[in-house]
Design a protein around this motif. Sequence first.
Motif, PDB file in Angstrom:
ATOM      1  N   ALA A 142       0.833  -1.210   0.000  1.00 46.79           N
ATOM      2  CA  ALA A 142       0.000   0.000   0.000  1.00 46.79           C
ATOM      3  C   ALA A 142       0.869   1.262   0.000  1.00 46.79           C
ATOM      4  CB  ALA A 142      -0.925   0.001   1.214  1.00 46.79           C
TER       5      ALA A 142
ATOM      6  N   CYS B 209       3.569  15.029  -5.093  1.00 44.61           N
ATOM      7  CA  CYS B 209       3.232  14.389  -6.362  1.00 44.61           C
ATOM      8  C   CYS B 209       3.252  15.345  -7.536  1.00 44.61           C
ATOM      9  CB  CYS B 209       1.907  13.639  -6.267  1.00 44.61           C
ATOM     10  SG  CYS B 209       0.475  14.654  -6.160  1.00 44.61           S
TER      11      CYS B 209
ATOM     12  N   VAL C  98       0.871   4.177  -2.918  1.00 46.34           N
ATOM     13  CA  VAL C  98       0.553   5.561  -2.580  1.00 46.34           C
ATOM     14  C   VAL C  98       1.763   6.462  -2.787  1.00 46.34           C
ATOM     15  CG1 VAL C  98      -0.067   7.105  -0.695  1.00 46.34           C
ATOM     16  CG2 VAL C  98      -1.289   4.972  -0.976  1.00 46.34           C
ATOM     17  N   GLY C  99       2.941   5.978  -2.439  1.00 43.44           N
ATOM     18  CA  GLY C  99       4.101   6.853  -2.436  1.00 43.44           C
ATOM     19  C   GLY C  99       4.996   6.816  -3.649  1.00 43.44           C
TER      20      GLY C  99
ATOM     21  N   VAL D 135      -4.983   7.097  -6.013  1.00 44.22           N
ATOM     22  CA  VAL D 135      -4.446   7.290  -4.659  1.00 44.22           C
ATOM     23  C   VAL D 135      -4.017   8.733  -4.414  1.00 44.22           C
ATOM     24  CG1 VAL D 135      -3.696   4.897  -4.425  1.00 44.22           C
ATOM     25  CG2 VAL D 135      -2.112   6.591  -5.342  1.00 44.22           C
ATOM     26  N   HIS D 136      -4.430   9.654  -5.266  1.00 47.01           N
ATOM     27  CA  HIS D 136      -3.966  11.034  -5.211  1.00 47.01           C
ATOM     28  C   HIS D 136      -4.230  11.705  -3.863  1.00 47.01           C
ATOM     29  CE1 HIS D 136      -3.977  15.370  -6.216  1.00 47.01           C
ATOM     30  NE2 HIS D 136      -2.914  15.014  -6.902  1.00 47.01           N
ATOM     31  N   ASP D 137      -5.430  11.638  -3.359  1.00 53.17           N
ATOM     32  CA  ASP D 137      -5.746  12.309  -2.094  1.00 53.17           C
ATOM     33  C   ASP D 137      -5.022  11.658  -0.919  1.00 53.17           C
ATOM     34  OD1 ASP D 137      -7.323  14.118  -3.404  1.00 53.17           O
ATOM     35  OD2 ASP D 137      -9.174  12.994  -3.073  1.00 53.17           O
ATOM     36  N   GLY D 138      -4.924  10.332  -0.934  1.00 49.95           N
ATOM     37  CA  GLY D 138      -4.180   9.647   0.119  1.00 49.95           C
ATOM     38  C   GLY D 138      -2.711  10.013   0.094  1.00 49.95           C
ATOM     39  N   ARG D 139      -2.199  10.245  -1.097  1.00 49.61           N
ATOM     40  CA  ARG D 139      -0.802  10.659  -1.261  1.00 49.61           C
ATOM     41  C   ARG D 139      -0.560  11.993  -0.559  1.00 49.61           C
ATOM     42  NH1 ARG D 139       1.309   8.905  -6.322  1.00 49.61           N
ATOM     43  NH2 ARG D 139       3.475   9.029  -5.986  1.00 49.61           N
TER      44      ARG D 139
ATOM     45  N   HIS E 102      -2.002   6.648  -9.973  1.00 50.85           N
ATOM     46  CA  HIS E 102      -1.717   7.947  -9.367  1.00 50.85           C
ATOM     47  C   HIS E 102      -3.008   8.694  -9.040  1.00 50.85           C
ATOM     48  CE1 HIS E 102       0.328  11.777  -8.665  1.00 50.85           C
ATOM     49  NE2 HIS E 102      -0.659  12.312  -9.343  1.00 50.85           N
TER      50      HIS E 102
END
Length: 70
Positions: free
Chosen positions: A35, A69, A39-40, A58-62, A55
């Motif tokens: 995970a 990002c 995300v990273g 998972v943008h908001d979680g990033r 990308h």
Amino acid sequence: MVSNAATQSDLSIPAIPLRDVLPWAIFGGLLLLLAIYFVGAEQGATAVFKGMYVHEFVHDGRHLLGFPCH
């Protein structure tokens, strides 16, 4: 008056052997690492998938976890 509540001496917490917990801990750790990778690091130099689909998913979680990002 008769109490139906269990007394403290009736309650005991069972000990779970490490050999029973260790496979689940390793599995959970691998899922966590997977995970964190998605995300990273996905869509960077080590991208597994083409395009920007992962990308964007998972943008908001990033951003929430502090990964830059754009």
